[in-house]
Design an enzyme around this catalytic site. Sequence first.
Site, short mmCIF file in Angstrom:
data_model
loop_
_atom_site.label_atom_id
_atom_site.label_comp_id
_atom_site.label_asym_id
_atom_site.label_seq_id
_atom_site.Cartn_x
_atom_site.Cartn_y
_atom_site.Cartn_z
N TYR A 66 -0.10 1.66 3.04
CA TYR A 66 -0.28 0.46 2.99
C TYR A 66 1.11 -0.69 2.90
O TYR A 66 1.04 -1.61 3.04
CB TYR A 66 -1.21 -0.17 1.61
CG TYR A 66 -0.90 0.24 0.43
CD1 TYR A 66 0.31 -0.23 -0.11
CD2 TYR A 66 -1.32 1.28 -0.37
CE1 TYR A 66 0.75 0.07 -1.50
CE2 TYR A 66 -1.11 1.80 -1.68
CZ TYR A 66 0.10 0.94 -2.24
OH TYR A 66 0.54 1.23 -3.43
N LYS A 67 2.23 0.12 2.89
CA LYS A 67 3.45 -0.50 3.11
C LYS A 67 3.61 -0.54 4.61
O LYS A 67 3.24 -1.31 5.29
CB LYS A 67 4.27 0.24 2.20
CG LYS A 67 4.23 0.20 0.67
CD LYS A 67 4.75 1.14 -0.19
CE LYS A 67 4.49 0.82 -1.59
NZ LYS A 67 4.91 1.67 -2.63
N PHE A 94 10.00 4.92 -8.94
CA PHE A 94 8.85 4.21 -8.95
C PHE A 94 8.02 4.60 -10.28
O PHE A 94 7.81 5.95 -10.31
CB PHE A 94 8.18 4.06 -7.83
CG PHE A 94 6.94 3.27 -7.93
CD1 PHE A 94 7.16 1.75 -7.38
CD2 PHE A 94 5.78 3.47 -8.42
CE1 PHE A 94 6.29 0.75 -7.31
CE2 PHE A 94 4.72 2.26 -8.21
CZ PHE A 94 5.15 1.02 -8.01
N ASP A 146 8.43 11.85 -2.25
CA ASP A 146 7.54 10.70 -1.92
C ASP A 146 8.16 9.88 -1.06
O ASP A 146 9.24 9.27 -0.95
CB ASP A 146 7.48 9.82 -3.34
CG ASP A 146 6.48 8.68 -3.41
OD1 ASP A 146 6.36 8.09 -2.58
OD2 ASP A 146 6.03 8.50 -4.41
N ARG A 183 14.30 -8.57 -3.51
CA ARG A 183 14.08 -7.63 -2.72
C ARG A 183 13.63 -8.10 -1.28
O ARG A 183 12.47 -8.93 -1.26
CB ARG A 183 13.04 -6.55 -3.19
CG ARG A 183 13.12 -5.45 -2.69
CD ARG A 183 12.01 -4.19 -3.56
NE ARG A 183 10.64 -4.78 -3.70
CZ ARG A 183 9.68 -3.95 -3.48
NH1 ARG A 183 10.21 -2.70 -3.86
NH2 ARG A 183 8.38 -4.21 -3.64
#
Length: 413
Positions: free
Chosen positions: A225-226, A128, A200, A374
């Site tokens: 928050y995911k 990312f 991560d 996705r």
Amino acid sequence: MTTRTHCLERDAQDALAPLRDQFDLPAGVIYLDGNSLGARPKTALVRAQHVIAQEWGYDLIRSWNSAGWFDLPKRLGDRLAPLIGGLDGEVVVTDTTSVNLFKALAAALHMQSVETGRRVIVTERANFPTDIYMAEGLTKWLDRGYSIKLIDSPDELPAVIGADTAVVMLTHVNYRTGYQYDMQATSALAHAAGALIVWDLAHSAGAVPVDLNADGADLAVGCTYKYLNGGPGAPAFIWVPKKHQAAFQQPLSGWWGHAAPFAMAPHYTPTDGIGRALCGTQPIVSLAMVECGLDVHHQTSMAAIRAKSLALTDLFIELVEARCASHPLALVTPREHARRGSQVSFTHPHGYAVMAALIARGVIGDYREPAIMRFGFTPLYTSYADVWDAVEILRDILDRQDYNVDAKRDAVT
Ligand SMILES: *Cc1c(COP(=O)(O)O)cnc(C)c1O
């Protein structure tokens, strides 16, 4: 051949199905983007009202103590720790993933360069972007001869990790492909070459079982928050295991990490334990929401979540490949369960336009360059019938070419 009736039967037998009622999802939406922003637990609204009206509005500054605001990063960290194989006192919920990564990387580099002179960070080009950018910022501004080596495939790791490697920084589940590393084997590989490893967990925490201590990780960061449903921009977390806490020193040495924050001393002395990973005052309203997502997670287990996640992603792959077989879709997510996170990505030459059409019809996934559609699967609130219905809408869009290849490039986030 699976039918919609089969899917409804599986929903009827699904022990996690009742948890969906704890989330507020708009009618007519099939939400397959919980890997980017988790849905809202119903309790979050009540909790936010309480924090704002009572704790802030009425109790005012007394709430730092009476409402436990000071302790919140550690208390939430202790609640999150079991989901990632951490212990009490090893996790704080604080700051952003980017910022926590900066602290973790700097601490790992310091541990290594002091003792061994190693100065290279190994990471992936496909990571990312913020992870790479933060490493770039660190190597540039803490100018101590640090540098970055980017690999193009996990297969390159054994050859690239060497005598100059200070730290290997990897994202456990890739945001674009859904590829999942073998944490234990990869951590062992880094250690065998004398390097530390920072993981991560942005696309892992709450989505796949993680056992940081058992798998020999050194440091870790991740998002709330995911898959943890903490709310937009909710503070992230950082894990520092007991074995590294004494050696862990980070450059964002704010007063929340001080041994005696209210002594107001003119010099920094880090506190013992995980508190030294903190920096400054936290966004309490946002932080408080994290607990609502954790509350839902604690009503089940990561094993149950994983079993349903694999069932959902297997079903989605099966149905897309069977029912959209005449269309140029290509699976980029590993079929092998051990290598798959909780998402499925397909490429399509008009992926962006197809995703925009899906979203217009209530199937919310997202798009990532190049050409990747996705779909995130969150077992807490996604049903087998949702998977069926999403694939039917995709099939209909593709069969009728009901998408606009000139779709404006702001329809999909
Ligand atoms: C989502 C994500 C981030 C987000 O970082 P922020 O600081 O919250 O913007 C970082 N790294 C990875 C791998 C991610 O998937």
